[in-house]
Enzyme design. Structure first.
Site, PDB file in Angstrom:
ATOM      1  N   HIS A  62       4.513 168.233  71.089  1.00  0.00           N
ATOM      2  CA  HIS A  62       4.817 167.368  72.227  1.00  0.00           C
ATOM      3  C   HIS A  62       3.913 167.779  73.385  1.00  0.00           C
ATOM      4  O   HIS A  62       3.803 168.960  73.715  1.00  0.00           O
ATOM      5  CB  HIS A  62       6.299 167.534  72.571  1.00  0.00           C
ATOM      6  N   ASP A  82      40.555 161.670  57.657  1.00  0.00           N
ATOM      7  CA  ASP A  82      41.713 161.020  57.054  1.00  0.00           C
ATOM      8  C   ASP A  82      41.316 160.531  55.668  1.00  0.00           C
ATOM      9  O   ASP A  82      40.162 160.153  55.428  1.00  0.00           O
ATOM     10  CB  ASP A  82      42.272 159.899  57.925  1.00  0.00           C
ATOM     11  N   TYR A 123       8.003 162.246  81.516  1.00  0.00           N
ATOM     12  CA  TYR A 123       8.854 162.910  82.487  1.00  0.00           C
ATOM     13  C   TYR A 123       7.988 163.823  83.367  1.00  0.00           C
ATOM     14  O   TYR A 123       6.874 164.196  82.998  1.00  0.00           O
ATOM     15  CB  TYR A 123       9.987 163.701  81.820  1.00  0.00           C
TER      16      TYR A 123
END
Length: 820
Positions: free
Chosen positions: A229, A548, A263
């Site tokens: 990255h 369940d 960013y």
């Protein structure tokens, strides 16, 4: 034996990055002080992902679990100090929207923040400019500001936690390269390094992108892909001169420009820029150089300017001050990505005592360490981790090719706006039922789950939708939805429909000890005659709902169990005695649900057995034949209508479908998909494990207390439930899974939205769907106990939608349609 030792069991943690250091701190704080942390590189920065991580901590996202991890990281690191400074700086976070789609998504994210208890506010362009003066506000539609997010100082946080753990007895050894994992009798016994062997009762792989390397030594698959990255830094900017303390580096919020996969954070007078906009750059963890052989450090690869060039232009368009500067340094840093973007946590059943804490970013590091430490010391984490457990992946999702392809895709999509129903593009189709060809002929629109192609509606039914008056949907709710679902739901209520239930997991439990084993492991009483089907729960020792199940007793020592995930099989296998044999039979079998008021009229002529209510009652099972096809028929209904689940082997599946289809023509049979199914099950109030209830919930508050038989003898979780008392006992958590009906017939919510009581956030939606029979959207939510008829509001993309607490089941409360 080890638990009685004053220092606890011997633990070896592989990896002294942020996860390994955090875990050593958490373990020693809980009294396990015989902890050794090994790393191949030098301390304090041994060269893994932590050593170069930019430290961004944004807490809010669609995963409640990841948000809780990040929130704990902020809490813990904010209280830690290194060099006289906190290890977390709450500069805040600012996510920008430059497109209408992103602006809408930020409204959705603000809803997540309210659901999970995070302070967030939507702000306009002027406020964005005020928070980040370098912005060109004309490019911005608005932003999401989270003032308590910020920057983690990862390497100092490691040091602070190392010091605390060392004070309690832990040791940290650098320059130790792991070369092997020793085992005996299915348990880990030691870690072998180039500088000696370390005996261990527990080994934790917190090796980051080296996880697959350590996993191979232990014979355990670690499904992650390392990818590089890009991160770059600008030259010093005059606009930032004197703005920041060099010790803390930043004062303005972390900035996300997700529309361009970027960013930004401050580094004193420079700006750091991270980019996900480039092509995936996979890294083979088996070829990563050792620390001394790497140019900089093993996790840092040479910067590739050609990949960054388009992003640099996007940066300068958003931040005009960058037009007069340049990139002065950069690197391609290696991080871990999994097929679904979540961490990989838990103990490997194939090698007991060998744990994974992998694919964890700094953002979630302290939260993950706390959860894993609880799991190791207490036997269970306090937070639901089903999204992160290493057992969650199907076998078909563990191939190297799948991990590589999906891991790379997670990198590409890291900042994308992802719809909760959005299926992956590739590799598809991967798993198909025997009915797939017929479904394609009927124009099935397939979504995907667990690798399975799952029809959500059939375009062949589009003519049935004509004339059905439905409210309009907003663009988000209209994605991966069709009005055909309403027609399919109506046909199920009025005639009969075929549902492909093949992806429902099926386990076979056999052997002389099978009844005693299942009685011990589940909450309901299974000591019934062969032919009985029972709804029951898998609980953990604290009484939390692990899953369940529906359990059919087919013979004295033979049971078929309908389960939810691979984790259920793993849990049962961990506890099974030698006289019980378990296997997953899903792939070799298939299932058709035949439901609707005409279901008996369709099925009865195809079999010699009596399918009347008196002869074949509700929650009963029998082995019979439908035409030429031997089946196991179970009288169950997840849609609230008369009908059966019909199971057969995969080779006979197509014949079963064709037999039912041909016989059903005179009754107006249709094929129906998951969209209608979900609507119908919510009208009946049937819970979906993993959405409506998890290990964080107890049966009575989740509305499934009827599946608990306290008088049947001991079972896992019984003592905890006994201590809690009944559903209204003092001290029980003040919450209930609550059915809501939206007041406006045209309103729709989808799930995870915050619910407001008396103007304040009080809970969140777990499942929601439009109830076509009721003419209203049905939502279930975790809320404080409220009276039927009480008014609440659900926030949907920033709008407060009124809803009313309803009495369940909302449809056919007398169960007359099922029991006929």
């Amino acid at each position: 034996m080890n638990a009685v030792l004053p220092h606890g069991p011997r633990v070896v943690v592989i990896g002294a990055g942020i996860v390994g250091c955090s875990l050593a701190d958490e373990l020693t704080a809980r009294g396990w002080t015989d902890v050794t942390v090994l790393d191949q590189g030098p301390l304090p920065a041994p060269g893994g992902s932590t050593s170069h991580a930019p430290g961004l901590v944004f807490r809010t996202g669609p995963s409640r679990t990841l948000t809780a991890f990040a929130a704990y990281t902020v809490e813990k690191f904010g209280a830690l100090e290194a060099d006289g400074l906190p290890c977390f700086t709450p500069v805040g976070g600012l996510e920008l929207a430059t497109t209408p789609e992103r602006w809408a998504d930020l409204h959705r994210k603000a809803g997540f923040a309210a659901s999970w208890g995070i302070h967030a506010e939507l702000v306009g362009p002027a406020r964005c400019k005020e928070l980040w003066p370098l912005l060109d506000e004309s490019k911005v539609l608005g932003g999401l500001y989270t003032p308590d997010d910020g920057l983690a100082r990862a390497v100092p946080a490691c040091r602070a936690q190392r010091e605390r753990a060392r004070a309690r007895g832990a040791r940290f050894l650098d320059r130790h390269t792991v070369t092997g994992i020793e085992r005996d009798g299915g348990r880990v016994t030691a870690v072998v390094t180039d500088r000696g062997t370390f005996p261990a009762d527990h080994v934790v792989s917190a090796a980051g992108f080296w996880g697959p390397v350590i996993g191979r030594m232990a014979g355990v698959d670690v499904p992650l892909l390392p990818l590089a990255h890009q991160y770059a830094k600008t030259a010093p900017l005059p606009e930032l001169a004197g703005a920041n303390d060099p010790r803390t580096e930043a004062s303005r919020p972390i900035l996300r420009f997700q529309d361009r996969d970027l960013y930004f954070r401050e580094h004193t007078d420079r700006i750091g820029i991270g980019s996900y906009a480039h092509r995936p750059l996979p890294v083979d963890p088996f070829t990563v150089p050792a620390y001394d052989d790497a140019k900089d450090m093993p996790s840092s690869y040479p910067f590739t300017p050609e990949d960054f060039a388009p992003s640099w232009e996007d940066c300068r368009g958003l931040l005009p001050a960058l037009k007069d500067t340049e990139i002065t340094e950069g690197f391609n840093g290696v991080f871990s990505f999994t097929p679904d973007g979540m961490p990989v946590l838990g103990e490997a059943r194939a090698l007991r005592g060998f744990w994974l804490a992998e694919a964890v970013w700094v953002t979630h590091s302290a939260g993950v360490a706390k959860a894993v430490a609880e799991w190791m010391v207490d036997g269970r984490p306090s937070l639901d981790l089903h999204e992160c457990e290493l057992t969650r992946f199907e076998d078909a999702q563990r191939s190297p090719a799948y991990v590589a392809e999906r891991g790379a895709r997670q990198f590409v999509e890291v900042y994308d706006v992802i719809h909760p129903l959005q299926p992956m593009d590739r590799p598809r189709p991967l798993r198909v039922s025997p009915f797939h060809a017929r479904q394609q002929e009927l124009g099935a629109v397939f979504l995907e789950g667990g690798g399975w192609e799952r029809p959500h509606w059939y375009e062949a039914n589009a003519p049935l939708a004509e004339g059905i008056d439905l409210p309009g949907r907003d663009a988000w709710a209209a994605r991966h939805w069709s009005p055909v679902a309403a027609a399919e739901a109506r046909a199920t209520r009025e005639r009969v429909a075929l549902y492909d239930m093949t992806p429902l997991r099926r386990l076979e439990v056999a052997g002389p000890g099978s009844l005693a084993f299942l009685q011990r492991m589940t909450s309901n009483n299974l000591a019934k005659k062969p032919g009985a089907v029972t709804y029951t729960l898998l609980l953990d020792e604290a009484g939390g709902i692990r899953s369940d199940l529906t359990v059919a007793r087919l013979a004295p020592d033979l049971f078929q169990v309908g389960a939810n995930s691979p984790a259920d099989l793993d849990w049962l296998l961990r506890h099974a005695p030698d006289d019980v044999h378990l296997r997953d039979i899903t792939s070799g079998t298939c299932c058709v649900g035949v439901w609707g008021p005409l279901a008996r009229a369709l099925v009865q002529p195809l079999t010699r057995d009596d399918f009347s209510h008196e002869a074949f009652g509700y929650f009963k099972a029998r082995q019979t034949c439908i035409g030429h096809v031997p089946v196991t028929a179970m009288r169950l209904s997840y849609v609230g209508e008369l009908g059966w689940e019909l199971y057969t082997s995969a080779d006979l599946g197509l014949r079963l479908w064709d037999t039912l289809w041909e016989a059903g023509q005179e009754h107006g049979v249709i094929a129906a998909g998951r969209s209608a199914f979900n609507s119908l099950r919510l009208e009946k109030g049937y819970r979906a494990w993993g959405h409506d209830m998890t290990t964080e919930h107890h049966p009575h508050e989740a509305g499934v207390g009827f599946a608990v038989r306290m008088n049947k003898g001991d079972f896992v979780g019984r003592s905890a439930l006994e201590a809690l008392g009944g559903p209204d006992a003092p001290g029980r958590p003040a919450r209930r899974l609550t059915p809501l009906l939206l007041d406006d017939p045209s309103a729709v919510v989808l799930g995870k939205e915050p619910v407001y009581v008396d103007g304040a956030p009080a809970g969140y939606v777990t499942s929601a769907s439009y109830g076509y029979t009721l003419g209203r959207c049905v939502a279930y939510a975790w809320l404080p106990p409220l009276e039927t008829g009480a008014g609440v509001h659900i926030e949907y993309f920033g709008e407060k939608v009124p809803a009313t607490v309803a009495e369940e089941p909302l449809f056919d409360p007398e169960m007359t349609r099922i029991r006929r």
